[in-house]
Design a protein around this motif. Sequence first.
Motif, PDB file in Angstrom:
ATOM      1  N   TYR A   1     -22.150 -19.429 -31.722  1.00  0.00           N
ATOM      2  CA  TYR A   1     -22.255 -18.067 -31.268  1.00  0.00           C
ATOM      3  C   TYR A   1     -20.936 -17.599 -30.788  1.00  0.00           C
ATOM      4  O   TYR A   1     -20.588 -16.521 -31.119  1.00  0.00           O
ATOM      5  CB  TYR A   1     -23.425 -17.679 -30.311  1.00  0.00           C
TER       6      TYR A   1
ATOM      7  N   ALA B   1     -18.906 -14.499 -32.416  1.00  0.00           N
ATOM      8  CA  ALA B   1     -18.539 -13.389 -31.532  1.00  0.00           C
ATOM      9  C   ALA B   1     -17.123 -13.227 -31.500  1.00  0.00           C
ATOM     10  O   ALA B   1     -16.359 -12.035 -31.338  1.00  0.00           O
ATOM     11  CB  ALA B   1     -18.933 -13.747 -29.955  1.00  0.00           C
TER      12      ALA B   1
ATOM     13  N   ARG C   1     -22.060 -10.479 -22.668  1.00  0.00           N
ATOM     14  CA  ARG C   1     -22.898  -9.394 -22.937  1.00  0.00           C
ATOM     15  C   ARG C   1     -24.048  -9.953 -23.475  1.00  0.00           C
ATOM     16  O   ARG C   1     -25.311  -9.070 -22.983  1.00  0.00           O
ATOM     17  CB  ARG C   1     -22.195  -8.424 -23.741  1.00  0.00           C
ATOM     18  N   MET C   2     -24.198 -10.414 -24.320  1.00  0.00           N
ATOM     19  CA  MET C   2     -25.591 -11.124 -24.908  1.00  0.00           C
ATOM     20  C   MET C   2     -26.481 -11.737 -23.916  1.00  0.00           C
ATOM     21  O   MET C   2     -27.854 -11.498 -23.729  1.00  0.00           O
ATOM     22  CB  MET C   2     -25.341 -11.875 -26.175  1.00  0.00           C
TER      23      MET C   2
ATOM     24  N   PHE D   1     -29.992 -10.533 -22.320  1.00  0.00           N
ATOM     25  CA  PHE D   1     -31.046 -11.700 -22.489  1.00  0.00           C
ATOM     26  C   PHE D   1     -31.804 -11.780 -21.204  1.00  0.00           C
ATOM     27  O   PHE D   1     -33.169 -11.604 -21.063  1.00  0.00           O
ATOM     28  CB  PHE D   1     -30.525 -12.990 -23.113  1.00  0.00           C
TER      29      PHE D   1
ATOM     30  N   TYR E   1     -31.835 -19.380 -30.058  1.00  0.00           N
ATOM     31  CA  TYR E   1     -31.010 -18.133 -30.676  1.00  0.00           C
ATOM     32  C   TYR E   1     -29.650 -18.860 -31.290  1.00  0.00           C
ATOM     33  O   TYR E   1     -28.975 -19.597 -30.810  1.00  0.00           O
ATOM     34  CB  TYR E   1     -30.471 -17.666 -29.222  1.00  0.00           C
TER      35      TYR E   1
ATOM     36  N   PRO F   1     -28.904 -14.114 -32.854  1.00  0.00           N
ATOM     37  CA  PRO F   1     -28.356 -13.518 -31.602  1.00  0.00           C
ATOM     38  C   PRO F   1     -27.450 -12.271 -32.079  1.00  0.00           C
ATOM     39  O   PRO F   1     -27.175 -11.325 -31.437  1.00  0.00           O
ATOM     40  CB  PRO F   1     -27.574 -14.390 -30.792  1.00  0.00           C
ATOM     41  N   LEU F   2     -26.966 -12.357 -33.259  1.00  0.00           N
ATOM     42  CA  LEU F   2     -26.121 -11.169 -33.780  1.00  0.00           C
ATOM     43  C   LEU F   2     -26.883  -9.899 -34.166  1.00  0.00           C
ATOM     44  O   LEU F   2     -26.214  -8.676 -34.185  1.00  0.00           O
ATOM     45  CB  LEU F   2     -25.253 -11.705 -35.061  1.00  0.00           C
TER      46      LEU F   2
ATOM     47  N   GLU G   1     -30.659  -9.787 -33.605  1.00  0.00           N
ATOM     48  CA  GLU G   1     -31.840  -9.678 -32.937  1.00  0.00           C
ATOM     49  C   GLU G   1     -33.040 -10.038 -33.988  1.00  0.00           C
ATOM     50  O   GLU G   1     -34.179  -9.677 -33.078  1.00  0.00           O
ATOM     51  CB  GLU G   1     -31.794  -8.363 -31.955  1.00  0.00           C
TER      52      GLU G   1
END
Length: 298
Positions: free
Chosen positions: A14, A18, A41-42, A46, A132, A152-153, A155
Amino acid sequence: MPQKKLYLFDGSSYVYRAYYALPPLKTKSGFPTGAIFGFLRMLLAFLKEKRPTHAAVVFDTPKRTFRSSIYSQYKAQRKAPPDDLKRQVPVIKELVKLLGIPVLEKEGYEADDIIATLAKKFSQKGWEVVIYTPDKDMAQLLSLKGVKIINPLTEEEITPQKVEEKFGVKPEQIPSYLALVGDKVDNIPGVEGIGPKRAREILKQYRSVEEIIENWENLPPGVKKYLSKTSPEELKKWLQLVELDSNVPVEVSENDLKLKKPDYEKLKKRLEELEMKSLLKELEKLQKSHLLEQRRLF
């Protein structure tokens, strides 16, 4: 009694994505922050939404893994991470720990293998394990009861049905599928002349690479001709590269994965230093809401 949940993040994968998904953010002094911003931010979103009790962020280590000893060209085409990304990784790990989330890594193994090991261990104990990750090869873990995968990118939840729709094989067949077609991302060539369509056809007749090898001498001409440019040994090698190792020697207990109370003061100081005003506001919202404390997560 509600089912226990364990959330696992493929940190290395991730962070890398990101970094390329966001513009090259920097502080006034020039320190890069794009990957840090996207990752944090993720995580803040979460924590606020899921209110987890148990979780971990898992990272790769720089050392070579057992896969490189099997095939020296494994991931050989990949360039070294950019310096400005490498500078951000230690900060990301620091912030994750300050949020009270365990960070896991083990030399000689990839993050995917550690995640597979924990997913197997805790799903067998009756836990729901939510992973994730944006990596397609992790779809093989959906064969474990109680395991879910979230990109995770986007959802988006990656379900067994979506895996079958996309690849034409079941989650447990993903390693065999990738062994046949190869994986350009990891520089795994697969079998020359076999593409997705042919791999699907073969795996309808033979459920796995192991089954293909067991019947190698008696394969029908229609299958044998597509496997004529490989050998059982080579095919097994490609399978070893794509199959996740769910027996990594990591001693991690339920208590080790329990979240701690975030160190809000240190987090605020670090976010101020990193000039992340918007994330500072999100952190303050999280603290004021007392969501974690109210649910007795700590």
